[in-house]
Design a protein around this motif. Sequence first.
Motif, mmCIF file in Angstrom:
data_model
loop_
_atom_site.group_PDB
_atom_site.id
_atom_site.type_symbol
_atom_site.label_atom_id
_atom_site.label_comp_id
_atom_site.label_asym_id
_atom_site.label_seq_id
_atom_site.Cartn_x
_atom_site.Cartn_y
_atom_site.Cartn_z
ATOM 1 N N GLY A 192 0.803 -1.218 0.000
ATOM 2 C CA GLY A 192 0.000 0.000 0.000
ATOM 3 C C GLY A 192 0.833 1.263 0.000
ATOM 4 O O GLY A 192 0.391 2.311 0.491
ATOM 5 N N MET A 193 2.031 1.172 -0.563
ATOM 6 C CA MET A 193 2.954 2.308 -0.600
ATOM 7 C C MET A 193 3.097 2.847 -2.015
ATOM 8 O O MET A 193 2.998 2.090 -2.988
ATOM 9 C CB MET A 193 4.332 1.882 -0.078
ATOM 10 C CG MET A 193 4.333 1.389 1.350
ATOM 11 S SD MET A 193 5.985 0.847 1.892
ATOM 12 C CE MET A 193 5.614 0.346 3.591
ATOM 13 N N HIS A 194 3.356 4.132 -2.136
ATOM 14 C CA HIS A 194 3.737 4.688 -3.423
ATOM 15 C C HIS A 194 5.172 4.265 -3.722
ATOM 16 O O HIS A 194 5.935 3.918 -2.821
ATOM 17 C CB HIS A 194 3.618 6.212 -3.405
ATOM 18 C CG HIS A 194 2.206 6.700 -3.379
ATOM 19 N ND1 HIS A 194 1.363 6.595 -4.459
ATOM 20 C CD2 HIS A 194 1.479 7.276 -2.388
ATOM 21 C CE1 HIS A 194 0.186 7.092 -4.160
ATOM 22 N NE2 HIS A 194 0.217 7.512 -2.898
ATOM 23 N N TRP A 195 5.543 4.315 -4.992
ATOM 24 C CA TRP A 195 6.853 3.817 -5.377
ATOM 25 C C TRP A 195 7.408 4.603 -6.561
ATOM 26 O O TRP A 195 6.664 5.212 -7.320
ATOM 27 C CB TRP A 195 6.778 2.331 -5.757
ATOM 28 C CG TRP A 195 5.726 2.046 -6.796
ATOM 29 C CD1 TRP A 195 4.413 1.742 -6.563
ATOM 30 C CD2 TRP A 195 5.873 2.103 -8.228
ATOM 31 N NE1 TRP A 195 3.726 1.591 -7.756
ATOM 32 C CE2 TRP A 195 4.602 1.809 -8.799
ATOM 33 C CE3 TRP A 195 6.942 2.365 -9.081
ATOM 34 C CZ2 TRP A 195 4.378 1.766 -10.167
ATOM 35 C CZ3 TRP A 195 6.720 2.324 -10.455
ATOM 36 C CH2 TRP A 195 5.467 2.023 -10.985
ATOM 37 N N VAL A 196 8.722 4.575 -6.700
ATOM 38 C CA VAL A 196 9.429 5.150 -7.849
ATOM 39 C C VAL A 196 10.349 4.072 -8.410
ATOM 40 O O VAL A 196 11.143 3.492 -7.672
ATOM 41 C CB VAL A 196 10.253 6.389 -7.464
ATOM 42 C CG1 VAL A 196 11.101 6.856 -8.652
ATOM 43 C CG2 VAL A 196 9.353 7.512 -6.985
ATOM 44 N N ARG A 197 10.208 3.800 -9.699
ATOM 45 C CA ARG A 197 11.139 2.902 -10.400
ATOM 46 C C ARG A 197 12.274 3.793 -10.893
ATOM 47 O O ARG A 197 12.128 4.534 -11.868
ATOM 48 C CB ARG A 197 10.411 2.213 -11.551
ATOM 49 C CG ARG A 197 11.283 1.287 -12.396
ATOM 50 C CD ARG A 197 11.474 -0.073 -11.773
ATOM 51 N NE ARG A 197 12.383 -0.861 -12.615
ATOM 52 C CZ ARG A 197 11.982 -1.761 -13.516
ATOM 53 N NH1 ARG A 197 10.695 -2.007 -13.667
ATOM 54 N NH2 ARG A 197 12.872 -2.418 -14.230
ATOM 55 N N ILE A 198 13.411 3.755 -10.198
ATOM 56 C CA ILE A 198 14.431 4.790 -10.402
ATOM 57 C C ILE A 198 15.064 4.761 -11.789
ATOM 58 O O ILE A 198 15.435 5.799 -12.332
ATOM 59 C CB ILE A 198 15.514 4.746 -9.289
ATOM 60 C CG1 ILE A 198 16.251 3.403 -9.297
ATOM 61 C CG2 ILE A 198 14.900 5.026 -7.940
ATOM 62 C CD1 ILE A 198 17.647 3.465 -9.798
ATOM 63 N N ASP A 199 15.191 3.574 -12.376
ATOM 64 C CA ASP A 199 15.860 3.495 -13.673
ATOM 65 C C ASP A 199 14.969 3.964 -14.817
ATOM 66 O O ASP A 199 15.447 4.235 -15.909
ATOM 67 C CB ASP A 199 16.355 2.078 -13.943
ATOM 68 C CG ASP A 199 15.258 1.025 -13.800
ATOM 69 O OD1 ASP A 199 14.320 1.258 -13.005
ATOM 70 O OD2 ASP A 199 15.338 -0.018 -14.451
ATOM 71 N N GLN A 200 13.661 4.065 -14.553
ATOM 72 C CA GLN A 200 12.722 4.491 -15.585
ATOM 73 C C GLN A 200 12.014 5.792 -15.231
ATOM 74 O O GLN A 200 11.211 6.299 -16.018
ATOM 75 C CB GLN A 200 11.688 3.386 -15.821
ATOM 76 C CG GLN A 200 12.296 2.077 -16.284
ATOM 77 C CD GLN A 200 11.240 0.974 -16.397
ATOM 78 O OE1 GLN A 200 10.077 1.169 -16.103
ATOM 79 N NE2 GLN A 200 11.687 -0.194 -16.829
ATOM 80 N N PHE A 201 12.280 6.326 -14.042
ATOM 81 C CA PHE A 201 11.612 7.523 -13.534
ATOM 82 C C PHE A 201 10.095 7.377 -13.621
ATOM 83 O O PHE A 201 9.389 8.293 -14.054
ATOM 84 C CB PHE A 201 12.091 8.777 -14.282
ATOM 85 C CG PHE A 201 13.543 9.068 -14.023
ATOM 86 C CD1 PHE A 201 13.969 9.599 -12.818
ATOM 87 C CD2 PHE A 201 14.504 8.798 -14.985
ATOM 88 C CE1 PHE A 201 15.312 9.855 -12.584
ATOM 89 C CE2 PHE A 201 15.832 9.050 -14.768
ATOM 90 C CZ PHE A 201 16.250 9.584 -13.558
ATOM 91 N N LYS A 202 9.629 6.198 -13.220
ATOM 92 C CA LYS A 202 8.190 5.951 -13.168
ATOM 93 C C LYS A 202 7.718 6.051 -11.726
ATOM 94 O O LYS A 202 8.427 5.642 -10.803
ATOM 95 C CB LYS A 202 7.861 4.566 -13.733
ATOM 96 C CG LYS A 202 7.985 4.467 -15.236
ATOM 97 C CD LYS A 202 7.502 3.093 -15.709
ATOM 98 C CE LYS A 202 7.534 2.999 -17.228
ATOM 99 N NZ LYS A 202 7.078 1.674 -17.708
ATOM 100 N N PHE A 203 6.521 6.568 -11.555
ATOM 101 C CA PHE A 203 5.938 6.762 -10.218
ATOM 102 C C PHE A 203 4.592 6.058 -10.152
ATOM 103 O O PHE A 203 3.830 6.060 -11.120
ATOM 104 C CB PHE A 203 5.752 8.255 -9.951
ATOM 105 C CG PHE A 203 5.050 8.571 -8.655
ATOM 106 C CD1 PHE A 203 5.757 8.693 -7.482
ATOM 107 C CD2 PHE A 203 3.678 8.743 -8.614
ATOM 108 C CE1 PHE A 203 5.127 8.985 -6.293
ATOM 109 C CE2 PHE A 203 3.020 9.035 -7.431
ATOM 110 C CZ PHE A 203 3.756 9.151 -6.257
ATOM 111 N N GLY A 204 4.309 5.450 -9.027
ATOM 112 C CA GLY A 204 3.019 4.809 -8.869
ATOM 113 C C GLY A 204 2.570 4.785 -7.426
ATOM 114 O O GLY A 204 3.309 5.116 -6.528
#
Length: 204
Positions: A192-204
Amino acid sequence: MGQSNFEKLSNLTQGDYQAFLYDCDGTLTDNMPMHTKSYVEVAAEQGVVFDPGIIDELAGWPIMQVVEEINRRYQSSLVPEDFKARKAQIYNTRYLDHIKPIDYVVAHLKANAGRVRIGVVSGGDKVTISRTLEILGLSDLVEVLVCSGDTERGKPYPDPFLKAAELLDVAPDKCLVFEDGVPGVEAAKAAGMHWVRIDQFKFG
């Protein structure tokens, strides 16, 4: 002039967060090729050859679960406990002291320490991850370290991230996770946490 990676990451992480939870291998340090080499070397010692891409695919899984998956896919009989010990020996003696930071992520952690609570959540063993943080100059900034064996289930299950949130006394929805692999992102979502995929600069 375009934004730097640090600026891109900082722009993605605005919000009412109380804790930042960083993966270590592949997120704070560019060491996944070294981990892959150590997996391949240990398997080769026992006559097992596998597609190295499996290591990136399962990034964030505890080592023994990765070995079990290799056994399943390749009908091999590697002993997970023995493999883990030998891999740690090879990685720690040949590769660990040569790791390099992923500069913009390390800078992001340093810039936010003191503003939010800081945790590191890794599928690696605690001794190796502690030494990694020491080499990167982050030991004094990380308040909570959750590693392989600290929870019954590792990534992609939410347990490690939920454990870190509990130790920091921060609600899961006030935590932001930084990851480089699919299993870690799945674990963050399940927590239930927000996240950042650092290598793609994606946020969710």
